[in-house]
Scaffold this active site. Structure first.
Site, PDB file in Angstrom:
ATOM      1  N   PHE A 172       0.797  -1.226   0.000  1.00  0.00           N
ATOM      2  CA  PHE A 172       0.000   0.000   0.000  1.00  0.00           C
ATOM      3  C   PHE A 172       0.830   1.278   0.000  1.00  0.00           C
ATOM      4  O   PHE A 172       0.314   2.351  -0.256  1.00  0.00           O
ATOM      5  CB  PHE A 172      -0.928   0.024   1.236  1.00  0.00           C
ATOM      6  CG  PHE A 172      -0.238   0.460   2.510  1.00  0.00           C
ATOM      7  CD1 PHE A 172      -0.100   1.817   2.809  1.00  0.00           C
ATOM      8  CD2 PHE A 172       0.315  -0.460   3.380  1.00  0.00           C
ATOM      9  CE1 PHE A 172       0.564   2.229   3.965  1.00  0.00           C
ATOM     10  CE2 PHE A 172       0.978  -0.050   4.529  1.00  0.00           C
ATOM     11  CZ  PHE A 172       1.104   1.295   4.819  1.00  0.00           C
ATOM     12  N   SER A 249       5.206  -6.959   3.156  1.00  0.00           N
ATOM     13  CA  SER A 249       5.703  -7.387   4.471  1.00  0.00           C
ATOM     14  C   SER A 249       6.378  -8.755   4.401  1.00  0.00           C
ATOM     15  O   SER A 249       6.179  -9.517   3.447  1.00  0.00           O
ATOM     16  CB  SER A 249       4.521  -7.469   5.434  1.00  0.00           C
ATOM     17  OG  SER A 249       3.664  -8.519   5.023  1.00  0.00           O
ATOM     18  N   CYS A 304       9.515   1.861   3.066  1.00  0.00           N
ATOM     19  CA  CYS A 304      10.408   0.750   3.433  1.00  0.00           C
ATOM     20  C   CYS A 304      11.819   1.258   3.629  1.00  0.00           C
ATOM     21  O   CYS A 304      12.638   0.585   4.234  1.00  0.00           O
ATOM     22  CB  CYS A 304      10.381  -0.325   2.360  1.00  0.00           C
ATOM     23  SG  CYS A 304      11.049   0.260   0.811  1.00  0.00           S
TER      24      CYS A 304
HETATM   25  P1  NAD Z   1       1.451  -6.493   3.019  1.00  0.00           P
HETATM   26  O1  NAD Z   1       2.410  -7.632   3.011  1.00  0.00           O
HETATM   27  O2  NAD Z   1       0.396  -6.452   4.049  1.00  0.00           O
HETATM   28  O3  NAD Z   1       0.691  -6.450   1.599  1.00  0.00           O
HETATM   29  C1  NAD Z   1       1.405  -6.567   0.385  1.00  0.00           C
HETATM   30  C2  NAD Z   1       0.587  -7.395  -0.593  1.00  0.00           C
HETATM   31  O4  NAD Z   1       0.485  -8.742  -0.110  1.00  0.00           O
HETATM   32  C3  NAD Z   1      -0.829  -6.870  -0.768  1.00  0.00           C
HETATM   33  O5  NAD Z   1      -1.139  -6.893  -2.147  1.00  0.00           O
HETATM   34  C4  NAD Z   1      -1.675  -7.830   0.049  1.00  0.00           C
HETATM   35  O6  NAD Z   1      -2.937  -8.052  -0.540  1.00  0.00           O
HETATM   36  C5  NAD Z   1      -0.878  -9.110   0.073  1.00  0.00           C
HETATM   37  N1  NAD Z   1      -0.949  -9.792   1.379  1.00  0.00           N
HETATM   38  C6  NAD Z   1      -1.035  -9.215   2.602  1.00  0.00           C
HETATM   39  N2  NAD Z   1      -1.002 -10.144   3.572  1.00  0.00           N
HETATM   40  C7  NAD Z   1      -0.906 -11.328   2.963  1.00  0.00           C
HETATM   41  C8  NAD Z   1      -0.809 -12.660   3.433  1.00  0.00           C
HETATM   42  N3  NAD Z   1      -0.815 -12.965   4.737  1.00  0.00           N
HETATM   43  N4  NAD Z   1      -0.693 -13.644   2.534  1.00  0.00           N
HETATM   44  C9  NAD Z   1      -0.671 -13.370   1.224  1.00  0.00           C
HETATM   45  N5  NAD Z   1      -0.765 -12.114   0.724  1.00  0.00           N
HETATM   46  C10 NAD Z   1      -0.868 -11.103   1.564  1.00  0.00           C
HETATM   47  O7  NAD Z   1       2.340  -5.163   3.026  1.00  0.00           O
HETATM   48  P2  NAD Z   1       1.825  -3.667   3.174  1.00  0.00           P
HETATM   49  O8  NAD Z   1       1.357  -3.458   4.565  1.00  0.00           O
HETATM   50  O9  NAD Z   1       0.925  -3.332   2.052  1.00  0.00           O
HETATM   51  O10 NAD Z   1       3.205  -2.874   2.939  1.00  0.00           O
HETATM   52  C11 NAD Z   1       4.083  -2.541   3.975  1.00  0.00           C
HETATM   53  C12 NAD Z   1       5.266  -3.492   4.015  1.00  0.00           C
HETATM   54  O11 NAD Z   1       5.918  -3.518   2.753  1.00  0.00           O
HETATM   55  C13 NAD Z   1       6.338  -3.063   5.002  1.00  0.00           C
HETATM   56  O12 NAD Z   1       6.824  -4.196   5.658  1.00  0.00           O
HETATM   57  C14 NAD Z   1       7.416  -2.458   4.114  1.00  0.00           C
HETATM   58  O13 NAD Z   1       8.724  -2.482   4.643  1.00  0.00           O
HETATM   59  C15 NAD Z   1       7.322  -3.320   2.913  1.00  0.00           C
HETATM   60  N6  NAD Z   1       7.873  -2.675   1.741  1.00  0.00           N
HETATM   61  C16 NAD Z   1       9.071  -3.113   1.276  1.00  0.00           C
HETATM   62  C17 NAD Z   1       9.646  -2.500   0.191  1.00  0.00           C
HETATM   63  C18 NAD Z   1      10.974  -2.951  -0.342  1.00  0.00           C
HETATM   64  O14 NAD Z   1      11.280  -2.630  -1.470  1.00  0.00           O
HETATM   65  N7  NAD Z   1      11.763  -3.683   0.434  1.00  0.00           N
HETATM   66  C19 NAD Z   1       8.986  -1.438  -0.449  1.00  0.00           C
HETATM   67  C20 NAD Z   1       7.741  -1.036   0.047  1.00  0.00           C
HETATM   68  C21 NAD Z   1       7.193  -1.669   1.139  1.00  0.00           C
END
Ligand code: NAD
Length: 519
Positions: A172, A249, A304
């Site tokens: 997000f 995440s 991130c």
């Molecule tokens: P999230 O993992 O909750 O969601 C990311 C995607 O995965 C979404 O499309 C969601 O629908 C899906 N998802 C969520 N939970 C899931 C599950 N249990 N099983 C399968 N799919 C699932 O992440 P978020 O809250 O949207 O984003 C924040 C996180 O992303 C933070 O940890 C941040 O550090 C990380 N992030 C990392 C980078 C990088 O390049 N390293 C960049 C941006 C964000």
């Protein structure tokens, strides 16, 4: 009333009056070149994080819709892979222009759904645009290698060929940049793409899809589905998907990496972070404090690459009161309000989690120097706001240090030496980004070489590499072996084929079978 702030242009494309509800618009699916209403009976409300008003609803795509999307990608692949590289490049050249022309529009959608300030949302689009611009150099990026005359009349050369259907799952926090890390790179290489944006912020992806279509991308080359776990499992399991790009995440990323890999797919997963900013006592104080405050609290800490942990080395610990003073001056407001430095968190649950993590600090012996938990933003009393928060006397065994907080919270540790700081960072499971602030070249060099983190900034707080390089990440921040965008992105979305060919001028027909391994 706030829905009306979205321009009529945006409204009419993917938030048209829907059969689902007369008052709340619905987000469409993008299947086979058409923006279509889902037939799902499961819908997720999207809230404006500054007000918590429901601004739209996104469907959890049905199995039939996901099947239709993947079938469309599969159908479109052979012709797109066969389309000349120059024609694919032309689509991307038009695309980068349309993104520029619509940058403010995309940013407005991001602020409405995600909450970040308009200026920051423009940065979100701009950093994605840079990847699209770089993808336009595909004619160089996709070059294979040649080795003539490896033996008499025989040459060896390689091609980089598309994989087929690739898929992306996005978080997000960067609604434009991260999808733009994915489908433009994959598509310029000749793949077709199935995108699942974050269910909390799908609007920017939908507008980006429309712009791609307007740039001449044929129907089916990009399809978009929505949803959560079912959509993710569909992507991980579907035999027609060859590669998955995931950002988000660790909980989701580890799961997707394992499940996708088990089904024989390439998976690249960029995940969580705990980024440390090391402040040396010889640093330029003014610059360093401003950079630290900007990188810790900008985007409400929901990057991130946010510098969420400061390590003050030696005498630099005396700068703590000034750090607090600067953080206090930041203006917290709805992202579309003039002068806002940081906006709200994405959901009330995120706010609650961040506040609980702040509260864990004093319980475990830390000191809250600046507390943003009870902030009230006039006119936006229902928003998910947390003000800048600074916790000092933090030790590596404390919960507020171990967890990725993902909010406007800076935890501060102190050490006597640089070596101690490096040890703390290398002992932390994450290795996404870091920065050192110093005026000593030897210190900077030692730090850059010894710290086990993907992206290192020297007097640069958020060292996200430009797309001629790749976004990396070490240890728990990344799974896979080929990174996003840049040369690594091209490698990820292509497979290598080598061709060894022999063309003899004179007749040199073999007189008997060559049974020995050719040398
Ligand atoms: P999230 O993992 O909750 O969601 C990311 C995607 O995965 C979404 O499309 C969601 O629908 C899906 N998802 C969520 N939970 C899931 C599950 N249990 N099983 C399968 N799919 C699932 O992440 P978020 O809250 O949207 O984003 C924040 C996180 O992303 C933070 O940890 C941040 O550090 C990380 N992030 C990392 C980078 C990088 O390049 N390293 C960049 C941006 C964000």
């Amino acid at each position: 009333a706030r829905i009306l702030q979205v321009s009529s242009k945006v409204n009419s494309v993917w938030y048209p009056a829907s059969s689902f509800s007369s008052s709340v618009p619905t987000v469409k699916l993008f299947i086979d070149g058409k923006f279509v209403e889902s037939k799902s009976d499961k819908w997720i409300d999207i809230h404006n994080p500054a007000t918590n008003e429901v601004i739209s609803r996104v469907p959890e795509s049905t199995k039939a819709e996901m099947d239709a999307a993947i079938a469309s990608c599969k159908r479109a692949f052979p012709a797109w892979a066969d389309t000349s590289v120059l024609s694919r490049q032309q689509v991307l050249l038009r695309y980068q222009q349309l993104i520029k022309e619509n940058l403010k529009e995309i940013a407005r959608l991001i602020t409405m759904e995600q909450g970040k300030t308009l200026a920051d949302a423009e940065g979100d689009v701009f950093r994605g645009l840079q990847v699209v611009e770089h993808a336009c150099s595909v004619t160089s990026l996709l070059l294979g290698e040649t080795m003539p005359s490896i033996t008499k009349d025989m040459d060896l050369y390689s091609y980089r060929l598309p994989l087929g259907v690739c898929a992306g799952i996005a978080p997000f926090n960067f609604p434009a940049m991260i999808p733009l890390w994915m489908f433009p790179m994959a598509m310029v290489c000749g793949n077709t793409f199935l995108m699942k944006p974050s269910e909390r912020v799908p609007g920017a992806t939908m507008l980006l899809a429309k712009l791609l279509q307007d740039s001449g991308a044929p129907d089916g080359t990009l399809n978009i589905i929505h949803g959560k776990h079912d959509a993710v499992n569909f992507i991980c399991d579907h035999p027609d998907i060859k590669a998955i790009s995931f950002v988000g995440s660790n909980q989701a990323g580890e799961y997707i990496f394992e499940r996708g890999s088990r089904h024989g797919k390439r998976v690249q997963a960029n995940m969580g972070a705990k980024n440390h900013g090391v402040v040396m006592p010889d640093a330029n104080k003014e610059n360093t404090l401003n950079q630290l405050v900007g990188a810790a609290f900008g985007a409400a800490g929901q990057r991130c690459m946010a510098l969420s942990t400061a390590i003050l080395v030696g005498e630099a610990s005396k700068w703590l009161p000034e750090l607090v003073e600067r953080a206090k001056k930041l203006r917290v407001n709805a992202g579309d309000q003039p002068g806002a430095d940081l906006g709200p968190l994405i959901t009330p649950q995120a706010k609650e989690r961040v506040c609980n993590l702040i509260g864990s600090g004093p319980k475990e012996g830390a000191t809250i120097l600046l507390d943003g938990r009870n902030i009230k933003v006039k006119g936006y009393e229902n928003g998910n706001f947390v003000g800048p928060t600074i916790i000092s006397n933090v030790k590596p065994n404390m919960t507020c240090y171990k967890e990725e907080i993902f909010g406007p919270v800076l935890v501060v540790l102190e050490t006597e030496t640089l070596d101690e700081a490096i040890k703390i960072i290398n002992d932390n499971p994450y290795g996404n980004g870091t920065a050192i602030f110093t005026t000593n070249g030897a210190t900077a060099r030692k730090y850059s070489h010894q710290v086990d983190v993907g992206q290192v900034g020297v007097n640069v707080p958020i060292p996200v590499p430009l797309p001629m390089f790749s976004f990396t990440g070490s240890r728990a921040s990344f799974r896979g072996d080929t990174n996003f965008y840049g040369k690594q992105g091209i490698q990820f979305y292509t497979q290598l084929k080598t061709i060894t060919s022999q063309w003899k001028e004179e007749d040199a027909t073999l007189s008997s079978p060559a049974v020995v391994m050719p040398t």
